[in-house]
Design a protein around this motif. Structure first.
Motif, short mmCIF file in Angstrom:
data_model
loop_
_atom_site.label_atom_id
_atom_site.label_comp_id
_atom_site.label_asym_id
_atom_site.label_seq_id
_atom_site.Cartn_x
_atom_site.Cartn_y
_atom_site.Cartn_z
N TYR A 21 0.81 -1.23 0.00
CA TYR A 21 0.00 0.00 0.00
C TYR A 21 0.85 1.28 0.00
CZ TYR A 21 -4.41 -2.41 0.16
OH TYR A 21 -5.51 -3.18 -0.17
N ARG A 71 -1.17 0.92 -9.89
CA ARG A 71 -2.30 0.13 -10.36
C ARG A 71 -2.55 0.26 -11.86
NH1 ARG A 71 -5.05 -2.06 -5.82
NH2 ARG A 71 -3.70 -1.68 -4.05
N HIS A 104 -10.21 1.71 -9.45
CA HIS A 104 -9.22 0.65 -9.13
C HIS A 104 -7.94 0.81 -9.95
CE1 HIS A 104 -13.29 -0.86 -8.43
NE2 HIS A 104 -12.81 -1.74 -7.58
N HIS A 163 -6.20 9.20 -8.58
CA HIS A 163 -6.87 8.27 -7.67
C HIS A 163 -7.47 9.00 -6.48
CE1 HIS A 163 -6.98 5.39 -4.21
NE2 HIS A 163 -7.74 4.78 -5.09
N LYS A 165 -11.26 8.87 -5.62
CA LYS A 165 -11.58 8.12 -4.40
C LYS A 165 -12.42 8.96 -3.45
CE LYS A 165 -11.26 4.38 -1.87
NZ LYS A 165 -10.13 3.57 -1.50
N THR A 223 -22.01 -4.02 -3.49
CA THR A 223 -22.97 -4.11 -2.37
C THR A 223 -23.83 -5.36 -2.56
OG1 THR A 223 -22.96 -1.70 -2.24
CG2 THR A 223 -24.66 -2.84 -1.00
N GLN A 282 -10.96 -7.10 2.37
CA GLN A 282 -11.29 -5.97 1.50
C GLN A 282 -10.10 -5.01 1.39
OE1 GLN A 282 -15.63 -6.32 3.36
NE2 GLN A 282 -15.59 -4.65 1.91
N HIS A 316 -6.01 2.29 -1.84
CA HIS A 316 -7.01 1.53 -2.61
C HIS A 316 -7.88 0.62 -1.75
CE1 HIS A 316 -6.16 2.49 -6.87
NE2 HIS A 316 -4.94 2.74 -6.43
N CYS A 326 -10.83 -0.98 0.17
CA CYS A 326 -12.25 -0.90 -0.19
C CYS A 326 -12.97 0.18 0.62
CB CYS A 326 -12.89 -2.26 0.09
SG CYS A 326 -14.65 -2.30 -0.21
N PRO A 327 -13.62 1.14 -0.04
CA PRO A 327 -14.38 2.17 0.69
C PRO A 327 -15.74 1.65 1.17
CG PRO A 327 -14.59 2.54 -1.66
CD PRO A 327 -13.66 1.36 -1.50
C1 HEM Z 1 -18.91 -7.81 -0.83
C2 HEM Z 1 -17.91 -7.55 -0.07
C3 HEM Z 1 -16.71 -6.83 -0.60
C4 HEM Z 1 -15.48 -7.33 -0.79
C5 HEM Z 1 -15.00 -8.74 -0.50
C6 HEM Z 1 -14.67 -6.26 -1.32
C7 HEM Z 1 -13.33 -6.38 -1.60
C8 HEM Z 1 -12.57 -5.37 -2.12
C9 HEM Z 1 -11.16 -5.46 -2.40
C10 HEM Z 1 -10.30 -6.68 -2.13
C11 HEM Z 1 -10.78 -4.29 -2.95
C12 HEM Z 1 -9.39 -3.95 -3.49
C13 HEM Z 1 -8.52 -3.29 -2.49
C14 HEM Z 1 -7.20 -2.92 -3.13
O1 HEM Z 1 -7.03 -3.06 -4.34
O2 HEM Z 1 -6.31 -2.49 -2.43
C15 HEM Z 1 -11.94 -3.45 -3.04
C16 HEM Z 1 -11.93 -2.19 -3.59
C17 HEM Z 1 -13.07 -1.47 -3.80
N1 HEM Z 1 -14.32 -1.75 -3.31
FE1 HEM Z 1 -14.86 -3.37 -2.28
N2 HEM Z 1 -15.43 -5.15 -1.44
C18 HEM Z 1 -16.68 -5.44 -1.01
C19 HEM Z 1 -17.74 -4.57 -0.90
C20 HEM Z 1 -17.75 -3.30 -1.42
C21 HEM Z 1 -18.85 -2.40 -1.34
C22 HEM Z 1 -20.12 -2.67 -0.54
C23 HEM Z 1 -18.52 -1.30 -2.07
C24 HEM Z 1 -19.30 -0.06 -2.36
C25 HEM Z 1 -20.52 0.17 -1.92
C26 HEM Z 1 -17.19 -1.52 -2.60
C27 HEM Z 1 -16.51 -0.65 -3.42
C28 HEM Z 1 -15.17 -0.77 -3.73
C29 HEM Z 1 -14.43 0.21 -4.53
C30 HEM Z 1 -15.00 1.44 -5.19
C31 HEM Z 1 -13.11 -0.24 -4.56
C32 HEM Z 1 -11.93 0.43 -5.27
C33 HEM Z 1 -11.16 1.28 -4.27
C34 HEM Z 1 -9.91 1.91 -4.84
O3 HEM Z 1 -9.35 1.40 -5.81
O4 HEM Z 1 -9.50 2.94 -4.29
N3 HEM Z 1 -16.75 -2.74 -2.17
N4 HEM Z 1 -13.02 -4.12 -2.51
#
Ligand code: HEM
Length: 429
Positions: free
Chosen positions: A62, A69, A88, A95, A99, A248, A356, A365, A367-368
């Motif tokens: 990180y 990325r 992503h 970013h 973000k 979601t 996440q 990055h 997960c928000p």
């Molecule tokens: C279902 C359960 C979820 C899992 C297992 C999950 C997992 C992840 C993971 C592993 C990443 C990547 C982190 C990284 O690259 O460092 C991520 C990024 C992200 N997640 Fe989730 N997530 C979940 C739910 C959500 C929800 C509920 C939202 C939005 C309402 C969301 C929106 C995002 C977004 C926008 C990113 C990109 C963040 C970035 O690149 O700055 N995720 N998530």
């Protein structure tokens, strides 16, 4: 060798990656066991790669100076799971500005509470209907409940009779990202349909033809300006709206895993059913830790680096083993035991529990949607435990660790309690 055809490049890289991924979630932990506990060199998608694991590894990944990325996420993953031009794939200032848009919509306590309230009301209404049916599949039904609630919460109008098809498309985008077969093509078609729909909606909002509720994801995304001062292309705006409603809806994987856990360890049912917010939250953390979902994350090394005694060549892929870290015995006592209580009496370090991602979601990055995921699951899992429905034994509840994303094979069938036999016990394979 025949000349490459257009589009063949990524197919060949995909095949190569799939060969490595044929072991599924075990691939990276096996690799590290064979070549190095916290850092193991390999190749992925035709590139040199290093698989890393542990809090120090997460801290390393990180650090923006170590991993970029852009150009790191394979086209088949962008074309299904994330969408092209998604947050992503951005680095640095681009970013941070994009973000901030997600953080404003997703990391606000009142807005999270509003979504949870809507999802619970929809769940309760759906559950009354489930009780009248011979059986229901938890994975599909909970996806419909969540998809309807989050889409409306996001300000996107959707009629109730359109929700099942929408939920199927959102699940398909997640289900098809790590395979080359029919699931993959279903995911691409679903993405194409839904991006077209939402891009049109964003254009209508901008033209003043459709009202987006103030503060909703639709309003915020439509009005957002990127680091270059420009609004998002309608297609990219659609990609980012899908990056709210798609993941979601994917919380349905965790509701299905919760059903699996209740079948496997029925002794937890009454404790989960009781309205104890601390236990419900601990349950949500343990489900996210224990069950396989996102296998790993990563990016490219912008220069030659060192980690864990390994040299990382410039442009190599740096991959953090999320599944491996969530089962690291140095972090989790008896990691293959499902024990929600472990989260009742311990804090969680920023780089420890990583289903996440890790670190600070506002700036990196991570997960928000993590707070939202935990809140939603902590509200829905007790409702599941309270349902007068059984998880019958005559279904296939096995979870293959070769399938990414994994899930209980039957989707977790529920039947009215009075009609059927006792709760089943199912293995994780
Ligand atoms: C279902 C359960 C979820 C899992 C297992 C999950 C997992 C992840 C993971 C592993 C990443 C990547 C982190 C990284 O690259 O460092 C991520 C990024 C992200 N997640 Fe989730 N997530 C979940 C739910 C959500 C929800 C509920 C939202 C939005 C309402 C969301 C929106 C995002 C977004 C926008 C990113 C990109 C963040 C970035 O690149 O700055 N995720 N998530």
């Amino acid at each position: 060798m025949p000349p490459a055809r257009p589009g063949q490049g990524w197919c060949m890289r995909l095949e190569n990656s799939l060969a490595l991924l044929s072991k599924g979630y075990a691939w990276m932990p096996d690799l590290r066991r064979a070549r190095g506990r916290h850092a193991a060199g390999t190749r992925l998608g035709g590139l040199p790669a290093i698989a890393i694991e542990g809090p120090e590894a997460a801290r390393f990944l990180y650090d923006e100076r170590h991993v970029h990325r852009a150009h790191a996420i394979p086209e088949p993953v962008q074309g299904t799971l994330f969408g092209k031009g998604a947050v992503h794939t951005l680095d640095g200032e681009a970013h941070r500005v994009r973000k901030a848009m997600f953080v404003s919509v997703l990391m606000d306590g009142d807005r999270i509470a509003d979504l949870v309230e809507r999802a619970c009301a929809d769940w309760d209404a759906a559950a009354r209907d489930w009780l009248t049916r011979p059986q229901v599949v938890l994975f599909e039904e909970s996806a419909q409940v969540i998809a309807g609630a989050v889409t409306r919460w996001a300000g996107v109008p959707v009629a109730q009779d359109e929700v099942p098809a929408l939920a199927r498309d959102l699940l398909a985008m997640v289900d098809g990202f790590a395979t080359g077969g029919p699931r993959h093509w279903r995911a691409r078609r679903a993405r194409g349909r839904r991006e077209g729909w939402l891009a049109g909606l964003v254009e209508q909002v901008r033209a003043g033809g459709t009202l987006a509720p103030a503060g909703s994801a639709l309003a915020v995304v439509a009005a957002h300006r990127d680091a270059d001062g420009q609004p998002l292309e309608p297609r990219v705006a659609a990609v980012e709206l899908l990056n709210v409603i798609r993941p979601t809806t994917a919380v349905a994987w965790f509701t299905a895993f919760s059903g699996h856990a209740l079948a496997r360890w029925p002794g937890y049912r009454s404790r989960l059913a009781a309205a104890d917010p601390a236990f419900a939250e601990a349950w949500a953390h343990e489900v996210r830790r224990f069950y396989p979902f996102a296998p790993f994350i990563g990016g490219r090394a912008p220069r030659r680096l060192e980690f864990g005694g390994q040299t990382i060549p410039r442009n190599a892929m740096v991959l953090l083993d999320l599944f491996g870290q969530n089962h690291d015995p140095d972090l989790w006592e008896d990691p293959y035991a499902f024990r929600p209580e472990r989260f009742l009496d311990r804090g969680i370090g920023e780089f420890e529990l990583v289903p996440q991602g890790g670190g600070d979601p506002r700036t990196n990055h991570r997960c928000p949607g993590e707070q939202l995921t935990v809140a939603l699951l902590a509200a829905l899992a007790p409702r599941l435990a309270r349902l007068p429905l059984d998880i019958p034994a005559d279904q296939d509840l096995t979870i293959s660790l070769r399938r990414i994303p994994a899930r209980p094979a039957s989707g977790v069938v529920l039947r009215p309690a009075a009609l059927w036999g006792p709760t089943a016990v199912a293995p994780v394979s």
